[in-house]
Design a protein around this motif. Structure first.
Motif, PDB file in Angstrom:
ATOM      1  N   ALA A 110       0.867  -1.183   0.000  1.00  0.00           N
ATOM      2  CA  ALA A 110       0.000   0.000   0.000  1.00  0.00           C
ATOM      3  C   ALA A 110       0.899   1.227   0.000  1.00  0.00           C
ATOM      4  O   ALA A 110       1.760   1.368   0.875  1.00  0.00           O
ATOM      5  CB  ALA A 110      -0.907   0.008   1.223  1.00  0.00           C
ATOM      6  N   ARG A 111       0.702   2.090  -0.986  1.00  0.00           N
ATOM      7  CA  ARG A 111       1.534   3.296  -1.095  1.00  0.00           C
ATOM      8  C   ARG A 111       0.741   4.535  -0.701  1.00  0.00           C
ATOM      9  O   ARG A 111      -0.401   4.718  -1.131  1.00  0.00           O
ATOM     10  CB  ARG A 111       2.080   3.459  -2.511  1.00  0.00           C
ATOM     11  N   PHE A 112       1.365   5.390   0.099  1.00  0.00           N
ATOM     12  CA  PHE A 112       0.793   6.660   0.500  1.00  0.00           C
ATOM     13  C   PHE A 112       1.753   7.784   0.123  1.00  0.00           C
ATOM     14  O   PHE A 112       2.970   7.642   0.261  1.00  0.00           O
ATOM     15  CB  PHE A 112       0.542   6.698   2.011  1.00  0.00           C
ATOM     16  N   LYS A 113       1.193   8.877  -0.358  1.00  0.00           N
ATOM     17  CA  LYS A 113       1.984  10.068  -0.676  1.00  0.00           C
ATOM     18  C   LYS A 113       1.978  10.996   0.522  1.00  0.00           C
ATOM     19  O   LYS A 113       0.914  11.349   1.044  1.00  0.00           O
ATOM     20  CB  LYS A 113       1.404  10.781  -1.898  1.00  0.00           C
ATOM     21  N   LEU A 114       3.168  11.400   0.957  1.00  0.00           N
ATOM     22  CA  LEU A 114       3.278  12.245   2.134  1.00  0.00           C
ATOM     23  C   LEU A 114       2.980  13.699   1.781  1.00  0.00           C
ATOM     24  O   LEU A 114       3.211  14.147   0.654  1.00  0.00           O
ATOM     25  CB  LEU A 114       4.681  12.131   2.725  1.00  0.00           C
ATOM     26  N   GLY A 115       2.459  14.444   2.743  1.00  0.00           N
ATOM     27  CA  GLY A 115       2.209  15.866   2.531  1.00  0.00           C
ATOM     28  C   GLY A 115       3.508  16.641   2.395  1.00  0.00           C
ATOM     29  O   GLY A 115       4.573  16.200   2.835  1.00  0.00           O
ATOM     30  N   GLU A 116       3.423  17.814   1.778  1.00  0.00           N
ATOM     31  CA  GLU A 116       4.629  18.616   1.552  1.00  0.00           C
ATOM     32  C   GLU A 116       5.115  19.285   2.827  1.00  0.00           C
ATOM     33  O   GLU A 116       6.294  19.619   2.950  1.00  0.00           O
ATOM     34  CB  GLU A 116       4.351  19.663   0.471  1.00  0.00           C
TER      35      GLU A 116
END
Length: 431
Positions: free
Chosen positions: A63-69
């Protein structure tokens, strides 16, 4: 249990961002209850990958999640995908004896059918000898018609196997060159870059950058998309999405183009060629491409969703299948297809080996194999394919290492057939 509205409100307030919004969270809801998180796989400044185990597929995945900037930004859920790898220290499923395999598959299917989570047909065989076959659930819920072994199920992308074999038959006959650009055969192809730079081999390995067919354009035009030339008229002006051969990205449109090449080279429509050269020679008399508007007494109704949201999927279905998939068949017909391949009635031994082992070397040095099989724990090297769309699910695996064949078709959403087929494939006897 929370209502749908309460669940969505909770996700919006506390959950990650999901690109497709509330609809996708509702579709994922039942599966997420069972997914087990097994630790971190990797982490960088932009993404975090987590190991998961999905009991629905009896498989590990990522499961891939994109981190906030910046600190405080919500993370975004990107995807989950199955993986042939396992987290370190994770035990493998046990290899079962043949009799125990049949017993385990029978029990898993019965348990899932009793909970209305499986509706379809199953076939297990070894070296052509039938070990187990059974049908479960309803082909037509309104009429109360049960699924049977001769029920015809729509099979999604499993049809890519027929297209791949058709192309390799023409390669074998010296009429198609895998290394040739597709413009060699599609001489009036609209986009010059695609025509001159994308090869037949790249279409077979999803490395041509030819993109998908689904999306707003498809929805707006699907009533007029009747054959491969219609798809080329709609999508043919697009440039490749990336440098052909540089990387791999699954392309339904690439297999539409392979179907168009079959038509141009053979002088037949795609359906006529497949009937003459594949279906009839091996006796696949229950496989076809009649549209949904024609009533076929043995074809199952496709159902999407689950529980209170279960409904017919008619409105999502295209007019008919294509060279990218979507026709209908039976588990018995697909067993005949396997027999035709393994007995070299459809392809010579060396041609089949080229289809199974061949591919395209990408810029990162990886071999993107032709889309006709792979390898997995339990099954080892296999030929086959899965397929799925709203209301249809299927998977065929034939192990080249031990001769076992697993075929499951279902008239429910993706994951339904895989929940049985992958469970069986991971537990095949070693010999």
């Amino acid at each position: 249990m929370a209502s749908d509205a309460e669940y969505i409100r909770f996700i919006k307030e506390r959950g990650p961002i999901l690109r497709d919004g509330a609809r996708q969270w509702l579709e994922l809801r039942s599966n997420l209850r069972e997914i087990q998180f097994c630790g971190f796989k990797s982490l960088d400044q932009k993404h975090v990958d987590l190991w998961i185990f999905d009991p629905e597929y009896d498989s590990f995945g990522v499961a891939r999640f994109k981190l906030g900037e910046k600190y405080g930004d919500k993370i975004e859920f990107i995807f989950t995908r199955l993986s042939d790898e396992h987290p370190a220290g994770t035990p493998q499923p046990p290899r079962l004896s043949q009799s125990m395999l049949v017993k385990a598959v029978r029990q898993r299917a019965a348990d899932r059918a009793a909970k209305d989570r499986f509706s379809g047909a199953i076939l297990l065989a070894r070296n052509g000898r039938l070990l187990f076959q059974e049908a479960y659930g309803l082909a037509d819920r309104a009429a109360g018609t049960p699924n049977r072994l001769d029920t015809q199920f729509r099979f999604g992308s499993m049809g890519k196997m027929l297209t791949a074999v058709g192309v390799m038959q023409l390669v074998e006959a010296g009429r198609v060159d895998l290394a040739a650009p597709i413009g060699t055969y599609l001489t009036d192809y609209p986009n010059l870059d695609t025509a001159t730079k994308v090869t037949v081999a790249q279409l077979l390995s999803h490395t041509g950058g030819t993109g998908d067919i689904f999306g707003p354009e498809f929805e707006a035009n699907k009533a007029s998309l009747r054959d491969t030339s219609d798809y080329v008229s709609l999508y043919g002006s697009r440039a490749p999405e990336f440098s052909p051969g540089s990387r791999s990205s699954y392309s339904n449109y690439g297999f539409i183009l392979l179907g168009r090449i079959i038509e141009k080279v053979s002088g037949l429509s795609y359906n006529e060629y497949i009937q003459r050269s594949i279906l009839r020679p091996v006796g696949m008399t229950s496989t076809g491409n009649q549209p949904e508007s024609i009533v076929l007494p043995r074809r199952a109704v496709s159902y999407m969703g689950s529980g209170a949201r279960l409904k017919r999927a008619d409105e999502t279905l295209p007019l008919g299948g294509t060279s990218a998939g979507g026709d209908y068949s039976t588990v018995g017909d697909f067993q005949r297809f396997v027999a035709g391949l393994t007995s070299n009635r459809l392809l010579r031994r060396e041609t089949l080996a080229k289809l199974v082992e061949g591919g395209v070397q990408t810029e990162d040095g990886q071999l993107a194999r032709f889309d006709f099989g792979g390898s997995m724990p339990g099954a080892g090297r296999y030929i086959g394919h899965g397929g799925g769309a709203p209301g249809m699910s299927g998977l065929l695996l034939h192990s080249l290492d031990n001769g076992y064949t697993v075929i499951v078709l279902a008239n429910r959403d993706p994951g339904t057939a895989e929940s049985i087929a992958l469970f069986a494939a991971h537990r095949l006897p070693a010999r």
